[in-house]
Design a protein around this motif. Structure first.
Motif, PDB file in Angstrom:
ATOM      1  N   SER A  44      -5.333   5.830  -8.361  1.00 22.13           N
ATOM      2  CA  SER A  44      -5.318   6.408  -9.703  1.00 22.13           C
ATOM      3  C   SER A  44      -3.811   6.454 -10.423  1.00 22.13           C
ATOM      4  N   ASP A  45      -2.682   5.926  -9.734  1.00 19.93           N
ATOM      5  CA  ASP A  45      -1.418   5.914 -10.274  1.00 19.93           C
ATOM      6  C   ASP A  45      -0.926   4.642  -9.539  1.00 19.93           C
ATOM      7  N   PRO A  46      -0.652   3.551 -10.063  1.00 19.23           N
ATOM      8  CA  PRO A  46      -0.041   2.468  -9.315  1.00 19.23           C
ATOM      9  C   PRO A  46       1.327   2.571  -9.247  1.00 19.23           C
ATOM     10  N   ASN A  47       1.927   3.434 -10.440  1.00 23.79           N
ATOM     11  CA  ASN A  47       3.290   3.684 -10.071  1.00 23.79           C
ATOM     12  C   ASN A  47       3.745   4.709  -9.330  1.00 23.79           C
ATOM     13  N   ARG A  48       2.892   5.126  -8.403  1.00 28.09           N
ATOM     14  CA  ARG A  48       3.277   6.060  -7.548  1.00 28.09           C
ATOM     15  C   ARG A  48       3.960   5.495  -6.288  1.00 28.09           C
ATOM     16  N   PRO A  49       5.141   5.903  -5.976  1.00 25.54           N
ATOM     17  CA  PRO A  49       5.548   5.340  -4.757  1.00 25.54           C
ATOM     18  C   PRO A  49       4.917   5.366  -3.445  1.00 25.54           C
ATOM     19  N   ALA A  50       4.630   4.343  -2.737  1.00 29.80           N
ATOM     20  CA  ALA A  50       3.786   4.120  -1.548  1.00 29.80           C
ATOM     21  C   ALA A  50       4.085   2.890  -0.857  1.00 29.80           C
ATOM     22  N   ALA A  51       4.265   2.878   0.390  1.00 29.29           N
ATOM     23  CA  ALA A  51       4.253   1.896   1.402  1.00 29.29           C
ATOM     24  C   ALA A  51       3.486   2.002   2.658  1.00 29.29           C
ATOM     25  N   LEU A  52       3.148   1.028   3.346  1.00 28.16           N
ATOM     26  CA  LEU A  52       2.336   1.101   4.788  1.00 28.16           C
ATOM     27  C   LEU A  52       3.049   0.554   5.755  1.00 28.16           C
ATOM     28  N   VAL A  53       3.090   1.145   6.909  1.00 30.41           N
ATOM     29  CA  VAL A  53       3.674   0.691   8.237  1.00 30.41           C
ATOM     30  C   VAL A  53       2.507   0.666   9.260  1.00 30.41           C
ATOM     31  N   THR A  54       2.523  -0.391   9.973  1.00 33.01           N
ATOM     32  CA  THR A  54       1.554  -0.620  10.813  1.00 33.01           C
ATOM     33  C   THR A  54       2.181  -0.620  12.223  1.00 33.01           C
ATOM     34  N   ALA A  55       1.719   0.164  13.217  1.00 33.51           N
ATOM     35  CA  ALA A  55       2.536   0.097  14.522  1.00 33.51           C
ATOM     36  C   ALA A  55       1.312   0.276  15.640  1.00 33.51           C
TER      37      ALA A  55
END
Length: 243
Positions: A44-55
Motif C-alpha cells: 500500500s505504500d512503496p515509500n515505507r521503509p523496509a528491508a529483508l534479512v534471510t538467515a
C-alpha cells in the motif's frame, strides 16, 4: 520450517531448526509464503521503509536441493520439476522484491543454497564457520539442467577465474576467501547471532535511505537482465524448469 519477525523496519526471515535446511517443496513454499506476506504488508505504500534479512539456525544456511527426497522411490519426475520450479519462483520473488535484501549466511551453503544466498542484494557471512560450495561437479549433477543457476552466477560473480573455481573446481569458499573473490560483502566475526545482528544493521541502514520500493526493484531487475529473462520478464511469468 521458517519464521518471520520484524526488527525496526527490517523483516527477518529465519530457516529454523538444526537440520541442513534442504530445499524441498515444503520449505520452498513456506519461504515464498513469508515473502508474499512481506510484499502484501508493504504494497500500500512503496515509500515505507523496509528491508529483508534471510538467515538460518544451526550449522547450515542451506545444503541445497533435498536430493534424498527428490530421488526416493516415492518421488516422481513431476515432483522434482515442481521442486526446481518453486526454487526458480523463489529467486524471482527475491529479484522482484521491492526493498533491499541481505543474506546472513550463518553456516554452510551449497548448490541451490548458494543460489538462494546470491539472489539477495548483499551477502554477509560468518567468518569462523561455513563455506559457499557449488557441489554439482562433485556429485555428478549437470548445472545446465537448472538453467537459471548459471545466469545468477554470471550476474553475481563477474570474474571468470572465480566462476571457474566455483564451478569447475567445486572450490569451498570461506567467508574471507569469498570477500577476496567478490562473492561475499563482509566476513563477520562473533558467531551466528553476530552475523544476523550485522545483517539487520545493514538492512536498517538501507531501509532508512527512503527509496521507493517499486523503483528499487526495477533498478535491481535491470542489473540482472539475463537472470530476469530466464525466470520471467513479467512477475508471475516464469519459464518452465528443465530438471
Amino acid at each position: 520450517m521458517c519464521t518471520l519477525e520484524k526488527r525496526g523496519h527490517v523483516y527477518v526471515l529465519t530457516l529454523t531448526g538444526s537440520g541442513e535446511h534442504r530445499l524441498n517443496p515444503t520449505l520452498l513454499t513456506s519461504i515464498r509464503s513469508h515473502l508474499a506476506r512481506i510484499r502484501s504488508d508493504t504494497a500500500s505504500d512503496p515509500n515505507r521503509p523496509a528491508a529483508l534479512v534471510t538467515a538460518a539456525e544451526g550449522k547450515f544456511f542451506s545444503n541445497g536441493f533435498d536430493l534424498a527426497w527428490a530421488y526416493s522411490g516415492s518421488t516422481s519426475a513431476a515432483d522434482r520439476r515442481r521442486m526446481t520450479e518453486l526454487h526458480r519462483r523463489l529467486v524471482a520473488d527475491l529479484v522482484s522484491l521491492p526493498m533491499p535484501t541481505v543474506a546472513a549466511v550463518t553456516g554452510h551453503a551449497s548448490a541451490a543454497g548458494v543460489i538462494l544466498a546470491l539472489s539477495h542484494d548483499y551477502l554477509l557471512m560468518r567468518a569462523d564457520r561455513g563455506f559457499l560450495y557449488m557441489s554439482e561437479i562433485d556429485i555428478g549433477l549437470k548445472i545446465s539442467m537448472v538453467d537459471y543457476f548459471d545466469k545468477v552466477l554470471c550476474a553475481k560473480i563477474r570474474d571468470a577465474g572465480t566462476r571457474r573455481d566455483v564451478l569447475l573446481r567445486a572450490a569451498k569458499m570461506t567467508a574471507r576467501e569469498g570477500v577476496r573473490r567478490g562473492l561475499v560483502d563482509r566476513a563477520v566475526e562473533g558467531g551466528l547471532e553476530r552475523v544476523v545482528e550485522e545483517a539487520v544493521k545493514l538492512a536498517e541502514e538501507m531501509a532508512m535511505r527512503g527509496w521507493n520500493g517499486e523503483v528499487y526493484k526495477k533498478v535491481r531487475m535491470a542489473t540482472m537482465p539475463e537472470v530476469w529473462k530466464v525466470i520471467g520478464e513479467e512477475e508471475g511469468e516464469v519459464a518452465q524448469s528443465k530438471l
